[in-house]
Design a protein around this motif. Structure first.
Motif, PDB file in Angstrom:
ATOM      1  N   LEU A   1      26.405  42.803  29.623  1.00 11.40           N
ATOM      2  CA  LEU A   1      27.052  42.812  30.947  1.00 11.40           C
ATOM      3  C   LEU A   1      28.481  42.291  30.803  1.00 11.40           C
ATOM      4  N   VAL A   2      29.383  42.847  31.621  1.00 10.54           N
ATOM      5  CA  VAL A   2      30.747  42.318  31.719  1.00 10.54           C
ATOM      6  C   VAL A   2      30.939  41.803  33.144  1.00 10.54           C
ATOM      7  N   LEU A   3      31.264  40.535  33.257  1.00  6.13           N
ATOM      8  CA  LEU A   3      31.547  39.919  34.553  1.00  6.13           C
ATOM      9  C   LEU A   3      33.079  39.855  34.678  1.00  6.13           C
ATOM     10  N   LEU A   4      33.649  40.689  35.564  1.00  8.85           N
ATOM     11  CA  LEU A   4      35.096  40.960  35.548  1.00  8.85           C
ATOM     12  C   LEU A   4      35.750  40.533  36.862  1.00  8.85           C
ATOM     13  N   ASP A   5      36.825  39.707  36.751  1.00  6.99           N
ATOM     14  CA  ASP A   5      37.610  39.316  37.935  1.00  6.99           C
ATOM     15  C   ASP A   5      38.523  40.477  38.332  1.00  6.99           C
ATOM     16  N   LEU A   6      38.834  40.576  39.620  1.00  7.79           N
ATOM     17  CA  LEU A   6      39.646  41.694  40.105  1.00  7.79           C
ATOM     18  C   LEU A   6      41.138  41.441  39.920  1.00  7.79           C
TER      19      LEU A   6
ATOM     20  N   VAL B   1      29.167  46.604  34.577  1.00 11.24           N
ATOM     21  CA  VAL B   1      30.290  45.726  34.948  1.00 11.24           C
ATOM     22  C   VAL B   1      30.017  45.176  36.339  1.00 11.24           C
ATOM     23  N   LEU B   2      29.972  43.842  36.437  1.00 10.96           N
ATOM     24  CA  LEU B   2      29.801  43.148  37.723  1.00 10.96           C
ATOM     25  C   LEU B   2      31.162  42.594  38.130  1.00 10.96           C
TER      26      LEU B   2
ATOM     27  N   ARG C   1      38.224  51.038  45.454  1.00 15.59           N
ATOM     28  CA  ARG C   1      38.878  51.802  44.394  1.00 15.59           C
ATOM     29  C   ARG C   1      37.937  52.169  43.238  1.00 15.59           C
ATOM     30  N   PHE C   2      36.699  51.598  43.237  1.00 13.87           N
ATOM     31  CA  PHE C   2      35.752  51.877  42.149  1.00 13.87           C
ATOM     32  C   PHE C   2      34.649  52.849  42.581  1.00 13.87           C
ATOM     33  N   THR C   3      34.774  53.375  43.803  1.00 11.96           N
ATOM     34  CA  THR C   3      33.729  54.276  44.308  1.00 11.96           C
ATOM     35  C   THR C   3      33.538  55.464  43.367  1.00 11.96           C
ATOM     36  N   GLY C   4      32.244  55.704  42.983  1.00 14.26           N
ATOM     37  CA  GLY C   4      31.921  56.844  42.119  1.00 14.26           C
ATOM     38  C   GLY C   4      32.213  56.628  40.652  1.00 14.26           C
ATOM     39  N   GLN C   5      32.561  55.400  40.245  1.00 14.72           N
ATOM     40  CA  GLN C   5      32.916  55.147  38.846  1.00 14.72           C
ATOM     41  C   GLN C   5      31.858  54.325  38.105  1.00 14.72           C
ATOM     42  N   GLY C   6      30.717  54.034  38.761  1.00 13.54           N
ATOM     43  CA  GLY C   6      29.615  53.374  38.078  1.00 13.54           C
ATOM     44  C   GLY C   6      29.697  51.865  38.047  1.00 13.54           C
TER      45      GLY C   6
ATOM     46  N   SER D   1      23.973  50.669  41.296  1.00 11.83           N
ATOM     47  CA  SER D   1      25.200  51.259  40.767  1.00 11.83           C
ATOM     48  C   SER D   1      26.059  51.783  41.921  1.00 11.83           C
ATOM     49  N   PHE D   2      27.360  51.497  41.884  1.00  9.05           N
ATOM     50  CA  PHE D   2      28.290  51.885  42.959  1.00  9.05           C
ATOM     51  C   PHE D   2      29.022  53.170  42.579  1.00  9.05           C
TER      52      PHE D   2
END
Length: 808
Positions: free
Chosen positions: A731-736, A759-760, A773-778, A807-808
């Motif tokens: 898992l990758v826990l990623l800040d925006l 990716v969370l 901005r991540f819609t449809g990108q998993g 999944s988003f």
């Protein structure tokens, strides 16, 4: 022939010549200062034989060649000037060569200043030497001397009087030649001295030639008929080109026998008067023309205020013809607007009773067809020479277009000021929203470390540890701080949104049940919920917060007095004018909106308070934080809605919220199932965040669950760590939001390296904005800062238990 000096004045000689010079028998000669002959009468021609034309300009001694003088020697002119008056016997030779003797008297000719400019010689009748010897020379007696001096004084006084007259005075002979011109005449026509103009006609003089025919014709009329011409207007033109008009009178000049020997004239420059008269007449004609052809109606009233004249633009302006109106009394026909009748009646009364000689008014009038005109009236009372009122003149201008334009301009200016004020308020709120959102984001990062570490400490300590209460207080304080950050994020429009199709009425009913115990016992809640409203797209939690904040504020406004809180819903059609008066509505489209109104009959707000109610941390409450209404405004803005406020001191307040209508039916908002307290995971997790506290705390939470961790302080470092071992991370826990490389770009590069990577995303901003901005990108999921250890564990359990569903 030489001319006299330009400064010489010969008033005495000219006057004498004009009156008697050529009508006496004695020889008379006028000489200049240099002894040259200036004039020579007919008596001198007969006595000495030379004609006037032969001697003018010649020295006196050279002409008749005297053979000797008695009493003095030298030039005669000098002798006379030296002694003042000279008398003696002169021997002479005539033109034919014969000789004779005569008695001569010489007197000086004085100018206006008393200076001698020439000499007048009077010769007694010439006789032979024998005749002279036989006749005794009369002696000048004191009486004779007194008479002579009196004549000199009278001539000098007469010259002074004529030159002092400001109007031009002149004398002419029967042929129209000038014999005399006074100082005013010489000055008018720019003549240096009298000598340059004498003996000449108007045809020979500059400035007089232009109208010579007119002058000469009048001159001949006077000398031929003997009838004077009185006050004849004659044009003139000076040598310098100045033009004007004279008012001239000419009289015949007669000798002692009654024979007309010339004329005397006096003229007055009436150029200014004539020009003024012409200008006045032209102005009168222009005024009449303007009145008749300008957009003014001319109405003249008699003393009894009956119409005597209906002219100018009156017919075009009001529609009635003159024959329909003339003779009617004021008020006999419906041209006064009823609401302005009293005003016009007062204007008329003041004119009739003499209170006003003139006045003005602006009022409304009616046309024949009933159209309303805005008219400006200029009224003046006209009197005769006795002061009696003859008529009242009214000039009326149609100013309807100007008044309407002014009204529209004022309306437009008012609307523009309102829009500018709303724009300034919106810009201010947006700026404060950006500030509040930034502060809340940074605080959320800090609170993540506080809450995370407190959760880990409580988990590691026994339940009966004496430290547990302190850790609970830390968690509680951090939770309140997190709530404060949520309100600030809500104000900025960046709070967490979980968007569903909502039934606004159902949400209000569900929320107000909980509020019944929180509001004032003296406040009665009234519901006016419209049935069949469209659904709205919104976050149920956030909209509940809006209702709760507004209802609680209304309750506090009612206070201890009896009052009500009204909640009303409905469908509002909003046009551009309506939206322009709302907050954040300048970009919203016109159309139908679901409306929510919350009203109270409390104390209301002053304009000063009303201007600041949405400012963060502004409050009128002693214990308030000033974020409730700020959060309401941010939530409405985040839902693409608009908000209007109506409040008046002593009359209560109304908040009206507009939310866009949505298609479809309302969705059931399901509660989130609690996760398992003993759930554990496994694998390696890459934690990417620029805040060290967040990285370390998050890593500790993950390790407590069973994961191993790898840390990166920015997106670029995180991508480098992932690139080194793409398959080694569970898992990758990623800040925006990070420096060097943000979460958006880091996510794209990680998914390019391994498309199946989980990716969370974690952020202090709302979920809707963060993941849009991540819609449809998993994207595997989202967790909002600050989060506790249980919240993180529940989110991880969702991800690893049902990966496809999360999944988003």
């Amino acid at each position: 022939m030489s001319q006299p000096d330009p400064h010489q004045g010969h008033f005495d000689a000219l006057l004498w010549r004009a009156l008697v010079f050529n009508h006496i028998h004695e020889a008379m000669v006028v000489t200049a200062e240099d002894d040259k002959i200036l004039d020579w009468n007919t008596g001198a021609e007969e006595a000495f034989g030379w004609s006037r034309e032969e001697v003018l300009g010649q020295p006196l001694q050279a002409v008749h060649r005297p053979v000797g003088t008695s009493g003095s020697d030298g030039v005669w002119e000098a002798i006379v000037q030296r002694v003042g008056r000279w008398q003696g016997e002169v021997k002479f030779v005539r033109k034919d060569g014969s000789t004779g003797t005569c008695e001569v008297v010489g007197v000086p000719l004085l100018d206006a200043e008393g200076y001698a400019r020439g000499t007048l010689f009077v010769y007694a009748e010439a006789s032979s030497p024998e005749e002279v010897a036989a006749q005794p020379i009369p002696e000048e007696t004191p009486a004779t001397m007194a008479v002579t001096q009196q004549l000199r004084d009278e001539r000098f006084l007469l010259r002074k009087l004529i030159d002092a007259v400001p109007d031009p005075i002149f004398c002419k002979d029967r042929e129209g030649r000038y014999l005399l011109r006074n100082a005013a005449d010489l000055k008018m026509f720019e003549v240096p001295n009298n000598g340059q103009a004498l003996g000449k006609s108007v045809y020979e003089l500059a400035g007089l030639r232009a109208h010579a025919d007119i002058y000469y014709a009048d001159d001949m009329t006077v000398v031929n008929t003997g009838n004077p011409i009185i006050n004849r207007e004659e044009p003139f033109e000076t040598p310098s080109g100045e033009r004007g008009w004279f008012l001239t009178s000419k009289f015949p000049l007669q000798d002692e026998t009654g024979e007309i020997i010339g004329l005397v004239g006096i003229a007055r420059d009436v150029t200014d008067v004539r020009r003024a008269t012409e200008e006045l007449r032209a102005a009168q004609l222009r005024l009449i023309d303007h009145v008749e052809n300008s957009p003014l109606a001319v109405v003249e009233w008699g003393p009894d205020f009956r119409v005597t004249r209906w002219a100018g633009q009156a017919e075009r302006m009001f529609g009635w013809k003159a024959d329909e109106i003339v003779g009617k009394h004021f008020g006999d026909w419906p041209f006064v607007y009823p609401e302005d009748a009293q005003l016009m009646g007062e204007i008329v009364r003041r004119l009739i009773d003499g209170t006003d000689y003139r006045n003005t008014s602006q009022n409304r009038n009616l046309t024949k067809l009933g159209r309303i005109l805005h008219c400006s009236w200029q009224n003046s009372v006209l009197h005769d020479e006795t002061g009696r009122t003859v008529s009242i003149l009214s000039l009326v201008q149609d100013v309807t277009d100007r008044i309407v334009a002014e009204q529209q301009s004022k309306k437009a200016a008012s609307e523009r000021q309102l829009l500018e004020r709303k724009l300034q308020e919106s810009q201010k709120l947006e700026s404060l929203g950006v500030l509040a959102g930034g502060i809340a984001h940074d605080f959320n990062n800090l609170l993540t470390g506080v809450l995370g570490n407190a959760s880990l400490a409580r988990m590691d300590l026994p339940a009966d540890s004496p430290v547990q209460p302190y850790l609970q207080q830390i968690e509680a304080a951090a939770a309140r701080a997190a709530d404060l950050c949520k309100q600030m994020l809500a104000y900025s429009g960046k709070g967490r949104f979980v968007v569903n199709r909502l039934d606004l009425n159902a949400l209000i009913e569900d929320t107000t049940r909980l509020l019944q115990v929180s509001i004032s016992k003296r406040a009665v809640m009234k519901f006016h919920l419209a049935a069949g409203l469209p659904v709205v797209l919104g976050d149920a939690t956030q909209l509940r917060q809006v209702v709760m904040n507004l209802v609680i504020n209304a309750s506090e406004a009612v206070g201890e007095k009896s009052g009500f809180i009204a909640i009303t819903t409905g469908l509002t059609r909003a046009d551009r004018a309506y939206l322009s008066g709302a907050f954040f509505a300048r970009d919203l489209p016109e159309g139908d909106y679901v409306s929510l109104e919350i009203s109270d009959n409390g104390g209301g707000m002053s304009p000063e308070v009303l201007e600041r109610i949405f400012d963060p941390f502004f409050t009128t409450k002693f214990t308030g934080r000033g974020l409730g209404l700020a959060a309401v405004l941010g939530i409405v803005r985040g839902h693409n809605g608009a908000l209007k406020v109506f409040s008046e001191e002593g009359w209560g307040t109304t908040f009206k919220i507009l939310l866009p209508c949505a298609e479809g039916v309302a969705e059931e908002v399901a509660a989130t199932a609690p996760g398992l307290a003993n759930w554990r995971g496994s694998g390696r997790v890459l934690v990417v965040d620029d805040e060290e506290t967040v990285r370390v705390t998050t890593a500790r939470m993950l390790e407590a669950i069973g994961f191993t961790t790898r840390l990166a302080d920015n997106g670029r470092t995180g991508v480098e760590e992932f690139t080194a071992d793409p398959d080694g991370f569970t898992l990758v826990l990623l800040d925006l939001t990070m420096p060097h490389m943000d979460g958006d770009e880091a996510f794209r590069l990680i998914r390019e390296l391994r498309p199946s990577a989980r990716v969370l995303l974690m952020s202090g901003f709302n979920e809707q904005e963060a993941i849009a901005r991540f819609t449809g990108q998993g994207l595997a999921g989202f967790v909002q800062k600050p989060f506790t250890f249980p919240a993180l564990r529940e989110r991880l359990q969702e991800i690893f238990s049902e990966p496809s569903a999360t999944s988003f």
